[in-house]
Design a protein around this motif. Structure first.
Motif, PDB file in Angstrom:
ATOM      1  N   PHE A 149       0.833  -1.208   0.000  1.00  0.00           N
ATOM      2  CA  PHE A 149       0.000   0.000   0.000  1.00  0.00           C
ATOM      3  C   PHE A 149       0.865   1.254   0.000  1.00  0.00           C
ATOM      4  O   PHE A 149       0.675   2.164  -0.810  1.00  0.00           O
ATOM      5  N   PHE A 150       1.849   1.288   0.893  1.00  0.00           N
ATOM      6  CA  PHE A 150       2.691   2.489   0.967  1.00  0.00           C
ATOM      7  C   PHE A 150       3.544   2.641  -0.284  1.00  0.00           C
ATOM      8  O   PHE A 150       3.871   3.756  -0.677  1.00  0.00           O
ATOM      9  N   LYS A 151       3.886   1.513  -0.911  1.00  0.00           N
ATOM     10  CA  LYS A 151       4.660   1.638  -2.153  1.00  0.00           C
ATOM     11  C   LYS A 151       3.847   2.365  -3.226  1.00  0.00           C
ATOM     12  O   LYS A 151       4.400   3.081  -4.046  1.00  0.00           O
ATOM     13  N   VAL A 185       4.345   6.219  -2.938  1.00  0.00           N
ATOM     14  CA  VAL A 185       5.652   6.854  -3.104  1.00  0.00           C
ATOM     15  C   VAL A 185       5.513   8.064  -4.027  1.00  0.00           C
ATOM     16  O   VAL A 185       4.846   8.009  -5.053  1.00  0.00           O
ATOM     17  N   TYR A 205       0.124   7.587  13.354  1.00  0.00           N
ATOM     18  CA  TYR A 205      -0.739   7.678  12.177  1.00  0.00           C
ATOM     19  C   TYR A 205       0.059   8.128  10.960  1.00  0.00           C
ATOM     20  O   TYR A 205       1.081   8.782  11.103  1.00  0.00           O
ATOM     21  N   VAL A 206      -0.466   7.819   9.803  1.00  0.00           N
ATOM     22  CA  VAL A 206      -0.020   8.488   8.586  1.00  0.00           C
ATOM     23  C   VAL A 206      -1.261   9.053   7.921  1.00  0.00           C
ATOM     24  O   VAL A 206      -2.182   8.311   7.569  1.00  0.00           O
ATOM     25  N   GLN A 207      -1.295  10.366   7.801  1.00  0.00           N
ATOM     26  CA  GLN A 207      -2.423  11.003   7.121  1.00  0.00           C
ATOM     27  C   GLN A 207      -2.117  11.049   5.628  1.00  0.00           C
ATOM     28  O   GLN A 207      -1.040  11.454   5.221  1.00  0.00           O
ATOM     29  N   ILE A 208      -3.125  10.650   4.858  1.00  0.00           N
ATOM     30  CA  ILE A 208      -2.940  10.502   3.416  1.00  0.00           C
ATOM     31  C   ILE A 208      -4.030  11.300   2.725  1.00  0.00           C
ATOM     32  O   ILE A 208      -5.149  11.425   3.244  1.00  0.00           O
ATOM     33  N   PRO A 264      -7.012  11.544   0.529  1.00  0.00           N
ATOM     34  CA  PRO A 264      -7.946  10.500   0.083  1.00  0.00           C
ATOM     35  C   PRO A 264      -7.890  10.242  -1.421  1.00  0.00           C
ATOM     36  O   PRO A 264      -8.128   9.114  -1.861  1.00  0.00           O
ATOM     37  N   VAL A 276      -5.768   7.319  -2.786  1.00  0.00           N
ATOM     38  CA  VAL A 276      -6.068   5.947  -2.373  1.00  0.00           C
ATOM     39  C   VAL A 276      -7.237   5.390  -3.177  1.00  0.00           C
ATOM     40  O   VAL A 276      -8.294   6.011  -3.275  1.00  0.00           O
ATOM     41  N   THR A 305      -9.814   2.954  -2.782  1.00  0.00           N
ATOM     42  CA  THR A 305     -10.342   2.179  -1.652  1.00  0.00           C
ATOM     43  C   THR A 305     -10.894   0.817  -2.093  1.00  0.00           C
ATOM     44  O   THR A 305     -10.794  -0.153  -1.351  1.00  0.00           O
ATOM     45  N   LEU A 308      -7.999  -1.465  -2.411  1.00  0.00           N
ATOM     46  CA  LEU A 308      -7.470  -1.725  -1.077  1.00  0.00           C
ATOM     47  C   LEU A 308      -8.332  -2.745  -0.336  1.00  0.00           C
ATOM     48  O   LEU A 308      -7.823  -3.659   0.310  1.00  0.00           O
ATOM     49  N   GLN A 309      -9.628  -2.613  -0.470  1.00  0.00           N
ATOM     50  CA  GLN A 309     -10.532  -3.544   0.213  1.00  0.00           C
ATOM     51  C   GLN A 309     -10.430  -4.954  -0.382  1.00  0.00           C
ATOM     52  O   GLN A 309     -10.415  -5.937   0.359  1.00  0.00           O
TER      53      GLN A 309
END
Lengths: 113, 104, 89
Positions: free
Chosen positions: B6-8, B11, B69-72, B74, B77, B79, B82-83
């Motif tokens: 996810f974090f990749k 970047v 936390y990491v605020q991103i 929206p 993302v 979603t 991700l789900q």
């Protein structure tokens, strides 16, 4: 892609430890757990009562568990604040840009294991 | 490995990392590793008046264990993706791998 | 098989309540989690409860601060409990 410290090897770094202290030194070595070897290091002690004080620490190893942030540079960007105290007779390195004024200490990281 | 993947995908994006000592650092996500250690570029400290001693930080390696936390943003993302990846990774039968990348 | 994480799996794409350390509470829509309970939530409302003692009377003053965050990754190690779909709020 991985976050590594390789590009900062042998360079000056600033380390924020989990108890909220700032340590500046040259990154001599490191491992996967962020155990660090720092040489020519010193702690920058900030308080609300007096300007920043440097405490010489020399060569030592920081255990990775106690590392919060590692930043490149002995400190770069200039920052305003209280005027530099007239202690420039040590005159070396790039310390001119350092924030040397008063500051409330940084909180320690709670619940860290 | 779900959040590593996810974090990749984030970047190059702007994020705000809040540490367990309430310090918040904003910057561009440069890299992440399997422990979710994070490297941020062009860092700024939120609330510079409280933390003048941190204004000099520029490029930071942040240990995953100190992150709260990491605020991103929206809009960075997906979603749905991700789900789906979460359902697969946590599905009763098989533990997944880097599912988010497979779908791309 | 009814493992705790199965319950959380059923909460994907639902609004959940998450209680964290240091008197922090989160309400938000769950999009992702893993076995450490790392999570991604959206439309998050965070409530931080602080109690201070009045210096003179010794009374406890409880204050709550809330803030909203659009998308939030939460590290699992601060999470105390997760409560599946909220009917309220």
């Amino acid at each position: 892609m991985a976050s590594t410290l390789s590009e900062w090897k042998s360079k000056p770094v600033t380390v924020l430890t989990c108890d909220g202290r700032l340590i500046v030194g040259t990154l001599k070595g490191y491992d996967q757990l962020q155990n660090l070897i720092l040489c020519k290091s010193y702690e920058k002690v900030y308080s609300v009562d007096s300007p920043m004080e440097k405490v010489e620490l020399g060569l030592f190893v920081v255990r990775g568990d106690n590392v919060a942030i590692i930043s490149d540079g002995g400190c770069g960007k200039s920052s305003s604040g209280e005027n530099n105290n007239g202690n420039s007779d040590e005159g070396k390195e790039e310390e001119i840009d350092d924030y040397v004024g008063r500051a409330e200490p940084i909180m320690e990281i709670s619940g860290n294991r | 490995m779900l959040f590593y993947s996810f974090f990749k995908t984030l970047v190059g994006k702007e994020v705000a990392v809040e540490l367990k000592n309430d310090v918040i650092l904003t910057g561009t996500l440069h890299s992440v590793d399997q422990y979710l250690n994070i490297k941020l570029l062009t860092v700024n400290v939120v609330n510079q008046d409280r933390y003048p001693q941190l204004t000099s930080l520029k490029n930071c390696f942040i240990r995953g264990s100190v992150v709260r936390y990491v605020q991103i943003d929206p809009k960075d993302v997906d979603t749905e993706l991700l789900q789906d990846a979460t359902r697969k990774e946590n599905s009763p039968q098989v533990g997944g791998g880097a599912l988010m990348e497979d779908k791309k | 098989m009814e493992e705790p994480l199965d319950l959380i799996r059923l909460s994907i794409d639902e609004r959940v309540y998450v209680k964290c350390r240091n008197d922090r509470e989160l309400r938000g829509r769950l999009h992702a989690y893993d076995q450490h309970l790392n999570m991604v939530l959206s439309d998050v409302e965070e409530t931080i409860t602080t109690t201070e003692e009045d210096e003179e009377t010794g009374e406890e003053i409880v204050s709550k601060k809330t803030r909203s965050v659009g998308m939030l990754f939460v590290r699992g190690d601060i999470i105390v409990l997760v409560s599946p779909p909220l009917r309220t709020s």
